[in-house]
Design a protein around this motif. Structure first.
Motif, PDB file in Angstrom:
ATOM      1  N   GLU A  87     -32.325 -33.146 -15.553  1.00  0.00           N
ATOM      2  CA  GLU A  87     -32.096 -32.703 -16.932  1.00  0.00           C
ATOM      3  C   GLU A  87     -30.608 -32.565 -17.219  1.00  0.00           C
ATOM      4  O   GLU A  87     -29.867 -31.960 -16.446  1.00  0.00           O
ATOM      5  N   HIS A  88     -30.193 -33.151 -18.362  1.00  0.00           N
ATOM      6  CA  HIS A  88     -28.825 -32.986 -18.856  1.00  0.00           C
ATOM      7  C   HIS A  88     -28.847 -32.316 -20.226  1.00  0.00           C
ATOM      8  O   HIS A  88     -29.796 -32.467 -20.996  1.00  0.00           O
ATOM      9  N   THR A  89     -27.756 -31.617 -20.515  1.00  0.00           N
ATOM     10  CA  THR A  89     -27.664 -30.848 -21.753  1.00  0.00           C
ATOM     11  C   THR A  89     -26.892 -31.609 -22.825  1.00  0.00           C
ATOM     12  O   THR A  89     -26.414 -32.719 -22.616  1.00  0.00           O
ATOM     13  N   GLN A  90     -26.732 -30.956 -23.970  1.00  0.00           N
ATOM     14  CA  GLN A  90     -25.946 -31.516 -25.063  1.00  0.00           C
ATOM     15  C   GLN A  90     -24.471 -31.675 -24.682  1.00  0.00           C
ATOM     16  O   GLN A  90     -23.720 -32.350 -25.392  1.00  0.00           O
ATOM     17  N   VAL A  91     -24.073 -31.075 -23.564  1.00  0.00           N
ATOM     18  CA  VAL A  91     -22.675 -31.119 -23.132  1.00  0.00           C
ATOM     19  C   VAL A  91     -22.495 -31.927 -21.849  1.00  0.00           C
ATOM     20  O   VAL A  91     -21.541 -32.697 -21.731  1.00  0.00           O
ATOM     21  N   SER A  92     -23.387 -31.797 -20.870  1.00  0.00           N
ATOM     22  CA  SER A  92     -23.111 -32.332 -19.533  1.00  0.00           C
ATOM     23  C   SER A  92     -22.867 -33.831 -19.529  1.00  0.00           C
ATOM     24  O   SER A  92     -21.980 -34.317 -18.822  1.00  0.00           O
ATOM     25  N   TYR A  93     -23.630 -34.600 -20.316  1.00  0.00           N
ATOM     26  CA  TYR A  93     -23.338 -36.030 -20.431  1.00  0.00           C
ATOM     27  C   TYR A  93     -22.397 -36.339 -21.606  1.00  0.00           C
ATOM     28  O   TYR A  93     -21.391 -37.035 -21.421  1.00  0.00           O
ATOM     29  N   PRO A  94     -22.663 -35.851 -22.810  1.00  0.00           N
ATOM     30  CA  PRO A  94     -21.795 -36.206 -23.944  1.00  0.00           C
ATOM     31  C   PRO A  94     -20.332 -35.787 -23.768  1.00  0.00           C
ATOM     32  O   PRO A  94     -19.431 -36.516 -24.164  1.00  0.00           O
ATOM     33  N   VAL A  95     -20.093 -34.613 -23.191  1.00  0.00           N
ATOM     34  CA  VAL A  95     -18.725 -34.186 -22.911  1.00  0.00           C
ATOM     35  C   VAL A  95     -18.295 -34.686 -21.537  1.00  0.00           C
ATOM     36  O   VAL A  95     -17.181 -35.168 -21.346  1.00  0.00           O
ATOM     37  N   GLY A  96     -19.204 -34.603 -20.578  1.00  0.00           N
ATOM     38  CA  GLY A  96     -18.882 -35.010 -19.213  1.00  0.00           C
ATOM     39  C   GLY A  96     -18.419 -36.445 -19.098  1.00  0.00           C
ATOM     40  O   GLY A  96     -17.596 -36.779 -18.237  1.00  0.00           O
ATOM     41  N   HIS A  97     -18.920 -37.318 -19.967  1.00  0.00           N
ATOM     42  CA  HIS A  97     -18.548 -38.726 -19.857  1.00  0.00           C
ATOM     43  C   HIS A  97     -17.132 -39.019 -20.336  1.00  0.00           C
ATOM     44  O   HIS A  97     -16.707 -40.194 -20.303  1.00  0.00           O
ATOM     45  N   LEU A  98     -16.385 -37.999 -20.713  1.00  0.00           N
ATOM     46  CA  LEU A  98     -14.946 -38.189 -20.871  1.00  0.00           C
ATOM     47  C   LEU A  98     -14.350 -38.686 -19.552  1.00  0.00           C
ATOM     48  O   LEU A  98     -13.419 -39.498 -19.542  1.00  0.00           O
ATOM     49  N   SER A  99     -14.907 -38.210 -18.425  1.00  0.00           N
ATOM     50  CA  SER A  99     -14.400 -38.668 -17.126  1.00  0.00           C
ATOM     51  C   SER A  99     -14.695 -40.148 -16.913  1.00  0.00           C
ATOM     52  O   SER A  99     -13.883 -40.882 -16.332  1.00  0.00           O
ATOM     53  N   THR A 100     -15.845 -40.610 -17.388  1.00  0.00           N
ATOM     54  CA  THR A 100     -16.219 -42.015 -17.231  1.00  0.00           C
ATOM     55  C   THR A 100     -15.335 -42.903 -18.110  1.00  0.00           C
ATOM     56  O   THR A 100     -14.903 -43.976 -17.690  1.00  0.00           O
ATOM     57  N   MET A 101     -15.078 -42.445 -19.339  1.00  0.00           N
ATOM     58  CA  MET A 101     -14.189 -43.200 -20.227  1.00  0.00           C
ATOM     59  C   MET A 101     -12.799 -43.334 -19.613  1.00  0.00           C
ATOM     60  O   MET A 101     -12.177 -44.410 -19.649  1.00  0.00           O
ATOM     61  N   THR A 108     -21.618 -37.295 -14.203  1.00  0.00           N
ATOM     62  CA  THR A 108     -20.881 -38.435 -14.721  1.00  0.00           C
ATOM     63  C   THR A 108     -19.959 -38.911 -13.595  1.00  0.00           C
ATOM     64  O   THR A 108     -20.171 -38.589 -12.431  1.00  0.00           O
ATOM     65  N   LEU A 109     -18.926 -39.670 -13.923  1.00  0.00           N
ATOM     66  CA  LEU A 109     -18.027 -40.198 -12.899  1.00  0.00           C
ATOM     67  C   LEU A 109     -17.324 -39.029 -12.202  1.00  0.00           C
ATOM     68  O   LEU A 109     -16.664 -38.212 -12.843  1.00  0.00           O
ATOM     69  N   GLN A 110     -17.453 -38.968 -10.884  1.00  0.00           N
ATOM     70  CA  GLN A 110     -16.833 -37.901 -10.090  1.00  0.00           C
ATOM     71  C   GLN A 110     -15.519 -38.340  -9.450  1.00  0.00           C
ATOM     72  O   GLN A 110     -14.543 -37.597  -9.431  1.00  0.00           O
ATOM     73  N   ILE A 111     -15.533 -39.558  -8.896  1.00  0.00           N
ATOM     74  CA  ILE A 111     -14.401 -40.067  -8.126  1.00  0.00           C
ATOM     75  C   ILE A 111     -14.145 -41.500  -8.580  1.00  0.00           C
ATOM     76  O   ILE A 111     -15.096 -42.255  -8.799  1.00  0.00           O
ATOM     77  N   GLY A 112     -12.886 -41.887  -8.716  1.00  0.00           N
ATOM     78  CA  GLY A 112     -12.640 -43.265  -9.133  1.00  0.00           C
ATOM     79  C   GLY A 112     -11.205 -43.700  -8.934  1.00  0.00           C
ATOM     80  O   GLY A 112     -10.298 -42.876  -8.779  1.00  0.00           O
ATOM     81  N   ASN A 113     -11.041 -45.010  -8.903  1.00  0.00           N
ATOM     82  CA  ASN A 113      -9.711 -45.613  -8.936  1.00  0.00           C
ATOM     83  C   ASN A 113      -9.322 -45.815 -10.397  1.00  0.00           C
ATOM     84  O   ASN A 113     -10.085 -46.386 -11.172  1.00  0.00           O
ATOM     85  N   ILE A 114      -8.155 -45.356 -10.760  1.00  0.00           N
ATOM     86  CA  ILE A 114      -7.726 -45.319 -12.157  1.00  0.00           C
ATOM     87  C   ILE A 114      -6.742 -46.436 -12.452  1.00  0.00           C
ATOM     88  O   ILE A 114      -5.914 -46.793 -11.617  1.00  0.00           O
TER      89      ILE A 114
END
Length: 572
Positions: free
Chosen positions: A220-234, A354-360
């Protein structure tokens, strides 16, 4: 830059935009991004579809969604058109009785109705359960029952599957099917803007995991965990306003929401989709060049197919290349770098996050490394034996630092939930090591890492060497029980076109592995085999491990197996 909406900005929209703009501006300055980024305070009430998408979409004629079919036909919709059409869907569904909190099982392909429905359902405060159309009646029964589906949205071609799925749920069909409401009726509705009805902590998405080792979990994800969390993915993608983003991903899985919904629209980029019945690397590359795709994400399986194609036609307008879903082998990165002078950047996350670790983009890369933790994501490594923080161990998130991009939990499974959140950490189940510069390298699933002759073996490390051989399209390394060494590394191999599954090929692969691996890591056995995969395409090593253990316990030999001791002249 894409034109922005003329709508009066809301405080939540302003905070969200500021956070987004900080990450865009600091791309390539990762240390500063980690130090300066803060998750936006969106308030007690928040709906991403209303407080972000509608705010950037009203009056915005920029293309938001561009879908190209295999026959060459295509559809382009602007941000403003999608805002209006999703309003119509929301009005229509509301008239059918769909309300806040209702769970909507969404089983559509990469078609415009999928994006309209997601936005429209979000506006109502209802909850989406994305589901792949590849499922049959048995799996759908499980999802309808465990997910508590109040509504099902599916294509006419899949409607018959639900004849075997009992339940008092509303049936919505794209196309025509007896007893189903026709989705097309939504377009007759008079649209009107919606106001936010959801609290930030209300549920938004329910995902069934792909079940690589066990029965799928319900996340389960909330109105924030994916919609706000995906700032990291962007931020990881490196998307900017005005970009054209393509991600090879199937609807129904979390990665589709990552890269085909939230992240590009957070960046105010165009989502580009190319639909095909059978993968053709040449055609895909032609579309990438024709459409002016700037950012491109694909799973390692697709990248492995692409490097076997002709890359000499050039990179077109591509600026950022990405891979996620499984670790990416260094050999693939090297070949693309040589052909296009672009580096595929690996990233790590889960359905649960969302994205936790990545090459930028713009940052140095280290071969084989997944990169460094994302801004705002409290990644740590935990020694599974001592329970202490270490430079090698399980990837965890520190719950005391309130990871915004983490799921609420596993619904209906208190035991798994307790295990996942034990000791003040969220446990990913993945093992990695960190170097002195903070770069993290994947080792494997906690269940996949094994010992051979008392040495720890990471299947991924061995697989990365095997795939460098031209005969190997894909590989999965598992422990084969051995009375002397406890276990020895065995590779199940999917062959590249043009190679025969015979002793000569096996010897060549074993010799390659022997020449590139330490003696204690040598692959001792090979079997050419159709790799078992989850419905989302991940290799189920658990099935291969079980196959080996059953054969050993039963005293059986696997007739299609090749062993290194069959080749006395085998040399490094």
């Amino acid at each position: 830059m894409a034109p922005t909406s003329t709508a009066e900005p809301r405080p939540s929209t302003t905070a969200y935009r500021q956070a987004r703009d900080t990450l865009v501006a600091l791309t390539g300055q990762h240390d500063r991004a980690v130090a300066e980024f803060r998750w936006p305070e969106v308030g007690e009430r928040f709906s991403w579809a209303i407080d972000w998408f509608d705010q950037i979409a009203r009056g915005n004629a920029t293309t938001a969604l561009w879908i190209v079919e295999e026959d060459g036909s295509e559809l382009k919709l602007s941000f403003d058109e999608l805002a209006t059409r999703s309003d119509q869907v929301a009005v229509w569904l509301s008239g059918l009785g769909v309300a806040k909190g209702d769970r909507v099982l969404l089983m559509l392909g990469n078609q415009v109705e999928l994006w309209e429905t997601m936005l429209g359902v979000f506006k109502l405060g209802a909850v989406i359960m994305p589901t792949t159309a590849a499922l049959g009646p048995a799996d759908l029964r499980d999802r309808v029952e465990r997910g508590g589906a109040r509504v099902v949205v599916a294509n006419a071609a899949d409607s018959a599957k639900f004849d075997e799925v009992p339940g008092d749920y509303l049936r919505v069909c794209v196309g025509e099917a007896d007893g189903w409401h026709a989705y097309a009726d939504a377009y007759a509705e008079q649209p009107h803007p919606f106001e936010t009805v959801t609290a930030s902590t209300d549920p938004l998405l329910l995902y069934f995991t792909s079940g690589t080792t066990s029965k799928p979990k319900l996340v389960e994800h909330t109105q924030v965990s994916y919609p706000v969390g995906h700032l990291s993915t962007m931020y990881w993608i490196g998307a900017r306003p005005g970009d054209v983003h393509l991600a090879i991903s199937s609807p129904g899985w979390a990665k589709h929401a990552w890269s085909c919904f939230f992240a590009p629209w957070i960046a105010e980029a165009t989502i580009f989709v190319y639909n095909y019945t059978r993968f053709d690397a040449g055609r895909l590359l032609d579309q990438i060049r024709r459409a002016g795709v700037t950012t491109f994400c694909a799973p390692p399986t697709v990248w492995r197919m692409l490097i076997q194609a002709d890359l000499s036609g050039g990179k077109g307008d591509l600026r950022e290349l990405l891979a996620a879903g499984e670790p990416l082998n260094p050999e693939v990165i090297t070949q693309v770098q040589h052909a296009w002078d672009l580096t595929i950047r690996d990233g790590y996350g889960q359905t649960e996050t969302t994205l936790q670790i990545g090459n930028i983009a713009g940052e140095p890369l280290k071969p084989g490394s997944m990169g460094r933790p994302m801004p705002g994501v409290p990644v740590a490594l935990l020694d599974p034996l001592t329970g202490e923080l270490a430079d090698e161990g399980e990837i965890v998130l520190d719950l005391s630092r309130h990871p915004v991009n983490l799921m609420t939990g596993y619904l209906g499974d208190e035991e798994r939930q307790a295990e996942a959140m034990a000791g003040g950490y969220y446990h990913t189940g993945d093992v990695a090591q960190r170097d002195s510069d903070g770069y993290i390298t994947y080792i494997g699933r906690t269940d996949d890492v094994f010992k051979a002759s008392d040495y720890k073996v990471s299947p991924f490390e061995l697989e990365s060497v095997l795939i460098e051989h031209p005969a190997v399209a894909e590989a999965a390394v598992v422990p084969a029980p051995d009375p002397t060494r406890l276990a020895v590394p065995k590779a199940y191999i999917a062959l590249a076109p043009g190679w025969e599954p015979d002793a000569e090929t096996a010897k060549a692969i074993l010799a390659h592995a022997r020449g590139h691996l330490a003696p204690y890591l040598r692959v001792r056995r090979i079997e050419f085999f159709e790799l078992p995969k989850t419905i989302s395409g991940k290799i189920r090593r658990v099935e291969l491990r079980d196959r080996e253990q059953r054969a050993f316990d039963g005293g059986q030999s696997l007739s299609q197996e090749f062993r290194d001791d069959q080749f006395p002249d085998l040399k490094a």
